[in-house]
Design a protein around this motif. Structure first.
Motif, PDB file in Angstrom:
ATOM      1  N   GLY A   1       0.823  -1.215   0.000  1.00 45.58           N
ATOM      2  CA  GLY A   1       0.000   0.000   0.000  1.00 45.58           C
ATOM      3  C   GLY A   1       0.849   1.253   0.000  1.00 45.58           C
ATOM      4  O   GLY A   1       0.557   2.218  -0.725  1.00 45.58           O
ATOM      5  N   GLN A   2       1.889   1.248   0.801  1.00 46.06           N
ATOM      6  CA  GLN A   2       2.795   2.400   0.857  1.00 46.06           C
ATOM      7  C   GLN A   2       3.454   2.631  -0.494  1.00 46.06           C
ATOM      8  O   GLN A   2       3.542   3.766  -0.983  1.00 46.06           O
ATOM      9  N   ALA A   3       3.902   1.524  -1.139  1.00 49.21           N
ATOM     10  CA  ALA A   3       4.566   1.645  -2.438  1.00 49.21           C
ATOM     11  C   ALA A   3       3.618   2.202  -3.494  1.00 49.21           C
ATOM     12  O   ALA A   3       3.993   3.075  -4.297  1.00 49.21           O
ATOM     13  N   ILE A   4       2.350   1.716  -3.496  1.00 48.09           N
ATOM     14  CA  ILE A   4       1.370   2.188  -4.491  1.00 48.09           C
ATOM     15  C   ILE A   4       1.066   3.667  -4.281  1.00 48.09           C
ATOM     16  O   ILE A   4       1.025   4.466  -5.238  1.00 48.09           O
ATOM     17  N   LEU A   5       0.836   4.042  -3.030  1.00 48.92           N
ATOM     18  CA  LEU A   5       0.494   5.438  -2.743  1.00 48.92           C
ATOM     19  C   LEU A   5       1.627   6.382  -3.131  1.00 48.92           C
ATOM     20  O   LEU A   5       1.397   7.488  -3.654  1.00 48.92           O
ATOM     21  N   LYS A   6       2.855   5.955  -2.867  1.00 49.11           N
ATOM     22  CA  LYS A   6       3.995   6.794  -3.261  1.00 49.11           C
ATOM     23  C   LYS A   6       4.072   6.913  -4.775  1.00 49.11           C
ATOM     24  O   LYS A   6       4.383   7.993  -5.312  1.00 49.11           O
ATOM     25  N   LYS A   7       3.800   5.805  -5.499  1.00 48.72           N
ATOM     26  CA  LYS A   7       3.796   5.842  -6.960  1.00 48.72           C
ATOM     27  C   LYS A   7       2.738   6.807  -7.478  1.00 48.72           C
ATOM     28  O   LYS A   7       2.904   7.441  -8.519  1.00 48.72           O
ATOM     29  N   LEU A   8       1.619   6.893  -6.733  1.00 51.38           N
ATOM     30  CA  LEU A   8       0.539   7.797  -7.150  1.00 51.38           C
ATOM     31  C   LEU A   8       0.826   9.249  -6.785  1.00 51.38           C
ATOM     32  O   LEU A   8       0.085  10.150  -7.182  1.00 51.38           O
ATOM     33  N   GLY A   9       1.919   9.486  -6.018  1.00 50.18           N
ATOM     34  CA  GLY A   9       2.314  10.860  -5.718  1.00 50.18           C
ATOM     35  C   GLY A   9       2.002  11.324  -4.316  1.00 50.18           C
ATOM     36  O   GLY A   9       2.154  12.521  -4.002  1.00 50.18           O
ATOM     37  N   TYR A  10       1.555  10.435  -3.456  1.00 51.55           N
ATOM     38  CA  TYR A  10       1.169  10.844  -2.104  1.00 51.55           C
ATOM     39  C   TYR A  10       2.328  10.630  -1.119  1.00 51.55           C
ATOM     40  O   TYR A  10       3.183   9.748  -1.306  1.00 51.55           O
ATOM     41  N   ASN A  11       2.359  11.469  -0.066  1.00 44.01           N
ATOM     42  CA  ASN A  11       3.224  11.205   1.072  1.00 44.01           C
ATOM     43  C   ASN A  11       2.491  10.208   1.966  1.00 44.01           C
ATOM     44  O   ASN A  11       1.270  10.295   2.138  1.00 44.01           O
ATOM     45  N   VAL A  12       3.218   9.276   2.574  1.00 44.59           N
ATOM     46  CA  VAL A  12       2.563   8.183   3.305  1.00 44.59           C
ATOM     47  C   VAL A  12       3.120   8.070   4.714  1.00 44.59           C
ATOM     48  O   VAL A  12       4.337   8.071   4.911  1.00 44.59           O
ATOM     49  N   ILE A  13       2.187   7.987   5.679  1.00 44.57           N
ATOM     50  CA  ILE A  13       2.519   7.626   7.060  1.00 44.57           C
ATOM     51  C   ILE A  13       1.803   6.309   7.326  1.00 44.57           C
ATOM     52  O   ILE A  13       0.608   6.178   7.058  1.00 44.57           O
ATOM     53  N   THR A  14       2.522   5.326   7.850  1.00 41.95           N
ATOM     54  CA  THR A  14       1.915   4.008   8.055  1.00 41.95           C
ATOM     55  C   THR A  14       1.768   3.699   9.543  1.00 41.95           C
ATOM     56  O   THR A  14       2.571   4.129  10.367  1.00 41.95           O
ATOM     57  N   ALA A  15       0.701   2.932   9.856  1.00 37.06           N
ATOM     58  CA  ALA A  15       0.459   2.459  11.229  1.00 37.06           C
ATOM     59  C   ALA A  15       0.005   1.009  11.153  1.00 37.06           C
ATOM     60  O   ALA A  15      -0.834   0.653  10.318  1.00 37.06           O
ATOM     61  N   THR A  16       0.557   0.160  12.026  1.00 42.62           N
ATOM     62  CA  THR A  16       0.250  -1.275  11.993  1.00 42.62           C
ATOM     63  C   THR A  16      -0.765  -1.692  13.061  1.00 42.62           C
ATOM     64  O   THR A  16      -0.935  -2.877  13.319  1.00 42.62           O
ATOM     65  N   GLY A  17      -1.410  -0.719  13.667  1.00 41.59           N
ATOM     66  CA  GLY A  17      -2.423  -1.032  14.673  1.00 41.59           C
ATOM     67  C   GLY A  17      -3.271   0.171  14.978  1.00 41.59           C
ATOM     68  O   GLY A  17      -2.941   1.316  14.609  1.00 41.59           O
ATOM     69  N   GLY A  18      -4.391  -0.057  15.674  1.00 41.74           N
ATOM     70  CA  GLY A  18      -5.337   1.010  15.942  1.00 41.74           C
ATOM     71  C   GLY A  18      -4.794   2.091  16.855  1.00 41.74           C
ATOM     72  O   GLY A  18      -4.933   3.293  16.575  1.00 41.74           O
ATOM     73  N   GLN A  19      -4.169   1.703  17.959  1.00 43.75           N
ATOM     74  CA  GLN A  19      -3.653   2.683  18.913  1.00 43.75           C
ATOM     75  C   GLN A  19      -2.536   3.507  18.279  1.00 43.75           C
ATOM     76  O   GLN A  19      -2.450   4.718  18.477  1.00 43.75           O
ATOM     77  N   GLU A  20      -1.679   2.820  17.496  1.00 44.92           N
ATOM     78  CA  GLU A  20      -0.592   3.531  16.813  1.00 44.92           C
ATOM     79  C   GLU A  20      -1.165   4.546  15.833  1.00 44.92           C
ATOM     80  O   GLU A  20      -0.653   5.675  15.704  1.00 44.92           O
ATOM     81  N   ALA A  21      -2.229   4.175  15.154  1.00 42.83           N
ATOM     82  CA  ALA A  21      -2.857   5.086  14.195  1.00 42.83           C
ATOM     83  C   ALA A  21      -3.386   6.336  14.896  1.00 42.83           C
ATOM     84  O   ALA A  21      -3.210   7.466  14.405  1.00 42.83           O
ATOM     85  N   VAL A  22      -4.043   6.163  16.046  1.00 48.45           N
ATOM     86  CA  VAL A  22      -4.575   7.308  16.797  1.00 48.45           C
ATOM     87  C   VAL A  22      -3.434   8.214  17.264  1.00 48.45           C
ATOM     88  O   VAL A  22      -3.519   9.457  17.170  1.00 48.45           O
ATOM     89  N   ASP A  23      -2.357   7.601  17.758  1.00 48.66           N
ATOM     90  CA  ASP A  23      -1.211   8.385  18.241  1.00 48.66           C
ATOM     91  C   ASP A  23      -0.559   9.171  17.105  1.00 48.66           C
ATOM     92  O   ASP A  23      -0.252  10.370  17.249  1.00 48.66           O
TER      93      ASP A  23
END
Length: 658
Positions: free
Chosen positions: A553-575
């Motif tokens: 997902g990160q690779a595709i989004l970067k190819k589409l021109g977006y900056n990407v922040i990734t989170a591997t869990g719910g709490q990490e995403a909220v933080d």
């Protein structure tokens, strides 16, 4: 001495007369002894009514002494109103045409007590003089016993008539000699009709044998037989199930005279037991389907994640390879295979949880008419007849999925009729109560029923029990996946309805589908796919608990021109969102995560920034949980696996309204 009789003959005749007189005296003495010993009144009187003899019992009854009694007239003992009756009876007896010698009269005592008496009379002669001999019995004790017996019988009969069980008595031939009202009610006869009727007339051959064997056993052992289950035929021809007990009936001399017992109508109980058994089977089946659905849904979700990784990497490779490259076509074929596999997982999810994408008011008359005409044009050997419902109730449904359901059932019917046949489709409005829907775990109320009946080979019980199981098929290997009817079950269930099947070998099958009207309408969120890749700008928080999905997902989004922040869990995403709230333009949020589910993450992020755009992403379809989040104001939904074009189009739509 007469002149013509000799002295010797005269002496012989005199001796003979003495012997006769002596015998007569002996007989009279014996009679007197017997009369005195008799507890009943014994007297005789001449034709003028003068009493010539009365025994001690008579004296005691009349309160006469011996001397007074012998001076009395029969009128003093017998009320005058009965005397004429006695004379007429005696004349009749003498004439030989009245054989009834006993009759009742009523004696009024000195204490004005009415005493019932039984009188027997006969004419006798004493030394040539006619007398009337009377044998009179005091009936007071007898009448009292008779009253007591009658009262006991009445009490016994009232008790028997007050119980719900039927009581019966039959003779040794099986003829009914006595019964209570409940027995008559159970068999549907009156007492007059059932008395004398033989039990064999109310049972079939099999039950005759059961009753005869039980009677025979009870007769031989002197014991009893209890809880004998029988099927009997009522007067109106209907059948009832009864539970019977049998005991031996004996007469006063302890000799068997028949049988007696109770019968209990257990028809409702049997029906309830059968209904409960059916309900238990349906509940077990529903629980089994729920368990299989949960398992299948989990497998499909995980499989979609795997497909997502494959699809994402294919999309990345296709971006970097020239269409003229020989591997380009291979990659496109791989992408097609992923799409086919994704279609298979959608069928599994249709069985397990069933996504609903285009929910709208639906006229099932129109839908059935359209799909049946379409199918009949393709299969001309099948004759389809429809009976539609006037003023049909509207349902809210995904029309494409209901079309899929109908076509799958049509195909199943066609396969059951290899030489052709008929399909009958009936639509109707029905109201279902709580009892009927209990095993299906749905709400009672208004439903639209679609019944689809074929004239095919039918199914045995084993096949019928498994017909909705995923991957179960009766077709040969390679001719079916076994997901058609499984997905039918899931789709109907996901629409808040239920489906059942009735089938018999050699007769055919009937599928009954029930669909309700939904109160909630899920937003139509699926748009037409585009083959164009749309680039974009901005920062996206990509949340998923699967590392392979994060990577691709990160690779595709970067190819589409977006900056990407990734989170591997719910709490990490909220933080991470809290730290980067001013930079993040959109959140791609996975639904299923171990530490915090998508719904909770959605709420926590919206608390931080109510205006942030969020798109749900899941290996599941748009199920109830996702639909709930969509109703909260989520901006979009995309189901895994998705390719780069689908993802870019969805992001562009949410971010820029394109």
């Amino acid at each position: 001495m007469p002149e013509n009789i000799s002295k010797e003959e005269f002496q012989k005749e005199a001796e003979k007369r003495k012997r006769v007189e002596a015998q007569l005296i002996e007989y009279v003495d014996k009679f007197n002894d017997l009369a005195e010993a008799c507890a009943d009144i014994v007297l005789y009187h001449d034709l003028q009514g003068n009493i010539a003899f009365i025994n001690e019992a008579g004296l005691k009854f009349t309160n006469y002494d011996k001397e007074a009694a012998l001076k009395a007239n029969i009128k003093d003992v017998i009320p005058e109103k009965y005397l004429l009756q006695m004379v007429e009876r005696q004349k009749g007896r003498k004439a030989g045409y009245d054989k009834r010698n006993a009759y009742e009269i009523e004696y009024i005592s000195k204490h004005n007590e009415a005493i019932p008496l039984e009188v027997n009379s006969i004419m006798v002669k004493d030394k040539g003089v006619p007398y009337i001999l009377l044998l009179i019995r005091d009936l007071r004790l007898y009448k009292q016993k008779e009253r007591e017996l009658f009262e006991k019988r009445e009490k016994f009969q009232n008790i028997l008539d007050s119980i719900d069980d039927g009581y019966y008595e039959v003779d040794l031939k099986g003829n009914i000699v006595f019964c209570n009202e409940s027995f008559c009610r159970i068999l549907g006869y009156s007492k007059e009709e059932v008395t004398g009727r033989n039990y064999r007339n109310s049972v079939d051959k099999e039950n005759k044998k059961k009753i005869f064997e039980s009677f025979n056993t009870v007769f031989k052992t002197g014991g009893s037989s209890k809880a004998l289950d029988l099927k009997v035929k009522r007067k109106d021809g209907s059948e009832r199930f009864i539970e019977a007990s049998i005991a031996l009936a004996k007469g006063p001399d302890n000799v068997p005279v028949g049988f007696r017992g109770l019968i209990r109508d257990i028809t409702e109980r049997r029906q309830a037991e059968e209904a409960n058994k059916k309900l238990e089977n349906e509940l077990r089946h529903a629980q089994k389907m729920e368990a299989i659905g949960t398992l299948a849904g989990g497998i499909a979700h995980d499989f979609n994640n795997i497909l997502m990784s494959i699809q994402g990497n294919i999309s990345l490779m296709l971006m970097d390879i020239d269409p003229s490259d020989p591997f380009y076509e291979n990659l496109k074929k791989m992408e097609d295979s992923v799409e086919n596999a994704s279609s298979l997982t959608r069928q599994i999810l249709g069985f397990a949880r069933g996504g609903k994408y285009y929910i709208k008011d639906t006229d099932l008359n129109e839908l059935v008419e359209r799909t049946s005409k379409l199918f009949s044009r393709a299969r001309k050997e099948i004759n389809i007849q429809t009976r539609l419902q006037e003023k049909i109730w509207s349902v809210k449904a995904d029309q494409s999925q209901i079309e899929h359901v109908l076509l799958n059932i049509y195909v199943n019917a066609w396969q059951a009729m290899p030489s052709g046949g008929n399909i009958y489709i009936v639509i109707g409005n029905v109201v279902i109560d709580e009892t009927y829907i209990k095993p299906f775990a749905i709400q009672p109320g208004k439903y639209v029923r679609i019944s689809i009946t074929d004239t095919g080979v039918g199914m045995d019980e084993t096949t019928k029990q498994r017909v909705f199981d995923p991957f179960f098929t009766t077709r040969e290997i390679g001719r079916g996946t076994g997901l058609g009817l499984a997905s039918v079950y899931g789709i109907v269930k996901n629409h808040g309805g239920f489906i059942n099947v009735y089938s018999e070998i050699g007769i055919g099958s009937t599928f009954n589908m029930y669909l309700p009207a939904f109160e909630k309408i899920i937003k139509d969120d699926e748009k037409k796919e585009t083959d164009r890749r749309i680039s974009g700008t901005g920062t996206i928080l990509f949340v998923d608990d699967e590392k392979m999905i994060i990577d691709v997902g990160q690779a595709i989004l970067k190819k589409l021109g977006y900056n990407v922040i990734t989170a591997t869990g719910g709490q990490e995403a909220v933080d991470l969102f809290g730290k980067n709230r001013n930079e993040i333009d959109l959140v791609v949020l996975d639904m299923i995560m171990p530490d915090m589910n998508g719904s909770e993450v959605f709420d926590r992020i919206r608390e931080i920034n109510p205006d942030v755009k969020i798109m749900l992403s899941s290996g599941y379809s748009l199920n109830d949980q996702a639909a709930e989040i969509m109703e909260k104001g989520c901006n979009g939904f995309i189901q895994k696996p998705f390719n780069m074009n689908k993802l870019s189009a969805k992001l562009s739509e949410i971010l820029h309204g394109q």
